[in-house]
Design an enzyme around this catalytic site. Structure first.
Site: not given
Length: 694
Positions: A401, A430, A432, A500
């Site tokens: 991405e 998008l 995974e 994150h």
């Protein structure tokens, strides 16, 4: 004369399609039925087969499909009811039965369930390793299809012209993430991929109306852009043959992907143990009335075969299956100690998968760095390594991405698409699951994919594909492997948060078959990344966000030939009072904390494998061990190190083995909260003093 012409024309219209070898179709259908019957009446009751999934009702159409896979670069990926397809591809019957019985040889040497198929097929299209998870077959097949397009468009290899990839799935699997991810990949990229959906109206006991609105995926996808949708009766020989010919021709003509939905009855339970009490007698009787075997007989006898020929085909199939049973039962069980083999590449090359099976030989390399120029940060070092390997190896391709024009959210791939083109460095949808799954298929096709997961936490939707990729070499007994480098940035950076800033490297270590790199500086990043790109195993390459532009992590570029072997730790500093074991962003903190102490500071650099010998040698000398990592304490990788030290160097210790980690919480966002939770230089120094003074 006119009457004779009309009669002749009618006979031709009703005659079996001459493009199919109907005698072979009839024989294989009888073989499939004989295999199912043998298992259901003898081998399962005798507990010689532990998992059995009948293909009765699904079988004829699968066999017809298999006869269409005539191109050497075709590939198919099935699921647990796909044995008829394998029969049509030529799998030896003794392997089909022996695998179901868990005997030596066959699909897996007894390591995997016999209905989890794979077949390298030296004479034609391979059956790619299927997975035990429903829907997991779709995205690797999309990867093989994308590899076909890569060979044709980027590498200009005419051997892949007209090749296709076909994936088999049931009506239940169309609700799975993998199906929709693969559908998006195939249609947006116009890939040569055929989705073959067998609709028997039930996912075990759940009606297909729970899987897709109205229970008809073909109707729902009729207006899906870029997809040829075909639907029909998989029990009617003429209809199934005609529709399969049409679907395959569409894909081979490079008109884009196609989906064919064939309705079939499931004439046995989901598995042998399934009694189908959820079906009424009316439903069961209606399914039996749709059995494709008598329909095939009606289609062939009188036009192509006589009654005696049909009966002879049945006897020939029974004899072949009985002969295969005797061979399979004579096979022993594999030596239990051999289950330790083939987790990673050893000395014997796999049959399919990876660039090494396509003639790639790693260039000469050195593990001695040859520093060039000024110190560079880790971002630049990784980018330069990717740049060089893209330049010298056309099988390398990067995707993920935002890695294209943007250059990645961490700027690692900045400028690489401009230099190498969108065919080799490209963005993805998008998903995974789709990123890693397609990488598996590309790797199986002989490429070296370098997928990126944007942040560590985002790897969770791909964990099924990550697990299945890692176990592939082992569970196929070294028949297949899917080497790749999966780049994953993670860890804190200035601040934290639960989405994150996760590390959790230990989850990858607990997926057998993956090598795991956790470099702390630019030089190590170059050597470990290049080792993965030139190697023959899948690699998780963990890029710590805090180190990507950290001044401590900067090093001169170590040269284009620098390769760092996995499992070799680095001694950051040496001493005799304490051993400190760490990796990633904790390395500079441990070095700073130990400045006033005579300490061995060991940067593991890789967690799978990890350098046990270096740690044990140091601990036996210093007699103290502190393990520092950013991940959570409970079940973190430090627990494994501590256990090994306690097991193998307990009598050498003068103090308890100690861990300093984050508490068992997600990464806090506010910097004040984060700095309190992550091991700091001050806390590390305090723990060092405590142990040295013990």
């Amino acid at each position: 004369m006119g009457h004779d012409l009309v009669t002749e024309r009618r006979v031709k219209l009703n005659s079996p399609d001459p493009d199919y070898d109907w005698r072979q179709v009839a024989y294989l259908l009888h073989v499939s039925r004989a295999l199912d019957r043998l298992e259901e009446t003898r081998l399962v009751p005798e507990k010689k087969v532990l998992y059995q999934f009948s293909a009765r009702g699904h079988d004829m159409a699968q066999i017809l499909l298999g006869t269409r896979l005539s191109h050497k670069k075709d590939a198919a990926c099935g699921y647990y009811r796909s044995r008829p397809l394998l029969l049509s591809l030529g799998v030896p019957l003794e392997d089909a039965l022996g695998s179901a019985m868990g005997r030596a040889g066959g699909y897996s040497d007894g390591r995997d369930i016999g209905v989890v198929f794979n077949y390298p097929n030296p004479h034609g299209a391979p059956a790619l390793p299927m997975c035990g998870g429903v829907g997991a077959q779709y995205t690797p097949t999309a990867g093989w299809a994308q590899a076909i397009e890569y060979y044709r468009s980027v590498l200009k290899d005419p051997a892949y012209d007209e090749a296709l990839a076909v994936v088999l799935g049931g009506d239940g699997s169309v609700a799975a993430n993998g199906f929709w991810s693969a559908l998006t990949i195939a249609t947006t990229q116009k890939l040569p991929m055929l989705f073959y959906i067998e609709d028997n109206e039930y996912g075990i006991s759940v009606p297909s109306t729970y899987q897709t609105p109205g229970g008809n995926i073909a109707r729902n996808l009729a207006s899906f852009s870029g997809l040829e949708v075909i639907s029909g009766d998989g029990t009617d020989p003429a209809d199934a043959a005609r529709l399969l010919t049409r679907a395959v021709a569409h894909v081979r003509a490079r008109k884009g992907p196609a989906l064919i939905r064939l309705t079939v009855p499931r004439l046995q339970g989901h598995s042998f143990q399934d009694t189908q009490t959820y079906k009424s007698k009316k439903v069961v009787d209606a399914e039996e009335a749709r059995d494709p075997l008598p329909k095939l007989k009606s289609y062939l006898v009188g036009s192509l075969l006589s009654e005696d020929e049909w009966a002879a085909i049945g006897r020939e199939a029974e004899e072949a299956v009985e002969k295969a049973r005797a061979i399979a039962e004579a096979r022993g069980v594999a030596d239990p100690t051999t289950v330790l083999d083939n987790v990673f590449y050893e000395d014997e090359m796999q049959a399919i998968g990876g660039q090494w099976t396509h003639g790639y030989a790693p260039p000469a390399s050195t593990d001695a760095p040859q520093p060039e120029g000024q110190r560079i940060n880790m971002v630049t070092a990784i980018r330069r390594t990717l740049d060089h390997e893209l330049e010298v190896n056309p099988r390398v391709l990067l995707f993920g991405e935002d890695i294209g024009p943007k250059g990645g959210v961490h700027a690692v791939t900045l400028g690489l698409q401009d230099k190498f083109g969108a065919g080799r460095v490209f963005d993805t949808s998008l998903s995974e699951e789709g990123i890693v799954g397609r990488a598996v298929g590309m790797a199986l096709a002989g490429l070296m994919p370098v997928p990126e997961i944007q942040f560590r936490k985002y790897a969770e939707p791909a964990m099924e594909q990550i697990n299945d990729c890692g176990t592939m070499r082992w569970r196929t007994h070294n028949r297949f492997a899917a080497p790749m480098v999966l780049r994953i940035p993670g860890g804190f950076f200035k601040c934290g948060d639960p989405w994150h800033s996760q590390t959790n490297e230990v989850q990858f270590v607990h997926n057998p078959g993956w090598k795991v790199a956790v470099p702390s500086n630019a030089e190590d990043a170059v050597g470990l990344l290049r080792a993965g790109l030139r190697g023959n195993d899948p690699v998780i390459f963990f890029e710590h966000r805090a180190m990507l532009d950290d001044s401590w992590a900067r090093r001169p570029y170590p040269g284009d030939d620098y390769v760092l072997p996995f499992g070799r730790a680095r001694m950051v500093s040496e001493g005799d009072a304490i051993t400190i074991v760490t990796w990633g962003a904790m390395v500079p903190r441990c070095e700073a904390a130990a400045k006033e102490v005579s300490a061995d500071v060991i940067d593991l650099r890789t967690l799978m494998p990890w350098d046990r010998e270096a740690v044990l040698e140091s601990v036996r000398r210093t007699r103290r061990c502190l393990i520092v990592h950013e991940d959570l304490q409970t079940a973190g990788f430090g627990a494994e190190i501590a256990a090994v030290v306690a097991d193998e160097a307990f009598l050498d210790l003068d103090a308890p083995v100690t861990r300093l980690t984050m508490p068992d919480i997600p990464s806090p966002h506010n910097p004040v909260l984060l700095n309190w939770a992550v091991p700091s230089v001050e806390r590390i120094r305090a723990k060092i003093d405590e142990l040295v003074g013990f």
